[in-house]
Scaffold this motif. Structure first.
Motif, PDB file in Angstrom:
ATOM      1  N   UNK A  66       0.847  -1.196   0.000  1.00 39.82           N
ATOM      2  CA  UNK A  66       0.000   0.000   0.000  1.00 39.82           C
ATOM      3  C   UNK A  66       0.882   1.246   0.000  1.00 39.82           C
ATOM      4  N   UNK A  67       0.916   1.931  -1.133  1.00 42.88           N
ATOM      5  CA  UNK A  67       1.762   3.120  -1.271  1.00 42.88           C
ATOM      6  C   UNK A  67       0.911   4.283  -1.759  1.00 42.88           C
ATOM      7  N   UNK A  68       1.436   5.492  -1.548  1.00 44.95           N
ATOM      8  CA  UNK A  68       0.770   6.676  -2.108  1.00 44.95           C
ATOM      9  C   UNK A  68       1.799   7.574  -2.757  1.00 44.95           C
ATOM     10  N   UNK A  69       1.357   8.283  -3.767  1.00 42.53           N
ATOM     11  CA  UNK A  69       2.238   9.227  -4.455  1.00 42.53           C
ATOM     12  C   UNK A  69       2.527  10.407  -3.526  1.00 42.53           C
ATOM     13  N   UNK A  70       3.793  10.678  -3.267  1.00 39.59           N
ATOM     14  CA  UNK A  70       4.152  11.866  -2.490  1.00 39.59           C
ATOM     15  C   UNK A  70       4.688  12.953  -3.418  1.00 39.59           C
ATOM     16  N   UNK A  71       5.349  12.554  -4.468  1.00 38.19           N
ATOM     17  CA  UNK A  71       5.931  13.548  -5.370  1.00 38.19           C
ATOM     18  C   UNK A  71       6.019  13.010  -6.798  1.00 38.19           C
ATOM     19  N   UNK A  72       5.686  13.892  -7.737  1.00 36.60           N
ATOM     20  CA  UNK A  72       5.812  13.559  -9.169  1.00 36.60           C
ATOM     21  C   UNK A  72       6.515  14.725  -9.853  1.00 36.60           C
ATOM     22  N   UNK A  73       7.512  14.427 -10.646  1.00 36.62           N
ATOM     23  CA  UNK A  73       8.198  15.463 -11.440  1.00 36.62           C
ATOM     24  C   UNK A  73       8.206  15.041 -12.881  1.00 36.62           C
ATOM     25  N   UNK A  74       7.613  15.860 -13.745  1.00 40.35           N
ATOM     26  CA  UNK A  74       7.513  15.440 -15.149  1.00 40.35           C
ATOM     27  C   UNK A  74       8.114  16.506 -16.059  1.00 40.35           C
ATOM     28  N   UNK A  75       8.931  16.067 -16.981  1.00 38.75           N
ATOM     29  CA  UNK A  75       9.377  16.956 -18.063  1.00 38.75           C
ATOM     30  C   UNK A  75       8.669  16.530 -19.336  1.00 38.75           C
ATOM     31  N   UNK A  76       7.842  17.435 -19.863  1.00 41.70           N
ATOM     32  CA  UNK A  76       7.126  17.156 -21.114  1.00 41.70           C
ATOM     33  C   UNK A  76       8.015  17.646 -22.256  1.00 41.70           C
TER      34      UNK A  76
END
Ligand SMILES: CCCCCCCCCCCCCC(=O)SCCNC(=O)CCNC(=O)[C@H](O)C(C)(C)COP(=O)(O)OP(=O)(O)OC[C@H]1O[C@@H](n2cnc3c(N)ncnc32)[C@H](O)[C@@H]1OP(=O)(O)O
Length: 240
Positions: free
Chosen positions: A174-184
């Motif tokens: 059971x995990x949750x997203x804490x951080x997302x970094x995206x380069x488009x």
């Protein structure tokens, strides 16, 4: 490409028209019957080909299914109404019984599976356990448009989050997203197929660090790169 996409869209509209007709016919049914689908529909696995899948998506799907034969890869099933993978873990950590019984949750479904076939997110995820990586084959439909003719950045981010979530949950439960970094880096054409290669880079206590790239089927175009941090939920802490 444009012609095949237009033809694809035309058949999707036709399909939708038929479905809307069917939906209108069933509108008189009891609300409970409309709300709760049959047992079979509830447990349907959506990570399988349907008529809206393009040739590219079917071809890649077949290639990965072949890789599954020796056990090095596995296809991850995907249900609409239950969190498919290790869902029991989540129930233990999260769900307030009062919330479960409420009207809202009875209608809950996975965001990415809430569209008619072909209109939204069509995808399947394959996992390689030894290499701690997943490959997500994703076809973004016409309802995911951002800039005309291209996929909305939020739809790409959503799909990256799902791909990351699966990759992290396989190791972390059971995990949750804490951080997302995206380069488009390049816009993704609507109705095209992209491949999201995700990797678990590091496991540090409750923290799972993941990264991915999003590429065209021929791998020549790099559409996006991303990193993410997932946190293994602590049963001693409340999530709300
Ligand atoms: C399993 C199921 C799978 C399903 C299959 C997939 C299909 C669906 C997939 C769908 C996928 C959709 C998925 C979704 O949509 S998930 C929905 C979107 N995410 C959220 O809503 C999460 C909201 N945040 C929280 O609930 C809490 O903050 C969490 C639970 C994440 C951590 O709160 P918790 O109280 O538990 O932990 P902690 O605060 O003691 O921190 C612990 C450690 O982590 C470090 N830290 C924390 N945050 C950050 C940060 N931002 N950057 C850098 N570091 C951070 C922190 O410094 C500490 O480090 P250290 O001091 O120990 O070194």
């Amino acid at each position: 490409m444009l012609r095949s996409c237009t033809a694809g869209l035309r058949s999707l509209w036709a399909l939708r028209g038929r479905r809307e007709g069917a939906a209108r016919l069933s509108a008189d049914l009891q609300p409970a019957r409309r709300l709760f689908s049959t047992e079979k529909a509830v447990h349907k696995d959506w990570a399988l080909p349907n008529p809206s899948w393009s040739k590219d998506l079917k071809l890649l799907f077949d290639q990965f299914m072949k890789k599954c034969e020796d056990g090095s890869w596995e296809r991850l099933p995907s249900c609409k109404h239950t969190c498919t993978y290790k869902s029991e873990d989540f129930k233990t950590y999260f769900l307030d019984p009062q919330l479960v019984e409420g009207e809202g949750l009875s209608q809950a479904q996975l965001f990415t599976r809430g569209f008619e076939d072909g209109l939204g997110f069509e995808y399947v995820i394959f996992n390689n356990n030894d290499e701690k990586r997943t490959v997500c084959l994703f076809q973004g439909g016409p309802y995911l448009q951002g800039i005309p003719g291209f996929l909305h950045g939020g739809a790409i981010a959503t799909m990256i989050d799902v791909a990351f979530g699966s990759c992290a949950a396989i190791s972390g439960g059971a995990v949750m997203t804490a951080n997302l970094n995206i380069n488009f880096k390049r816009p993704v054409p609507l109705c095209s197929v992209v491949v999201i290669h995700s990797q678990l880079d590091k496991l540090e206590g409750r923290k799972l660090f993941v990264s991915c790239n999003v590429r065209s089927v021929d791998e020549k175009t790099l559409y996006s790169e991303a990193t993410g941090l997932f946190i293994k939920l602590d049963p001693k802490k409340s999530s709300t």
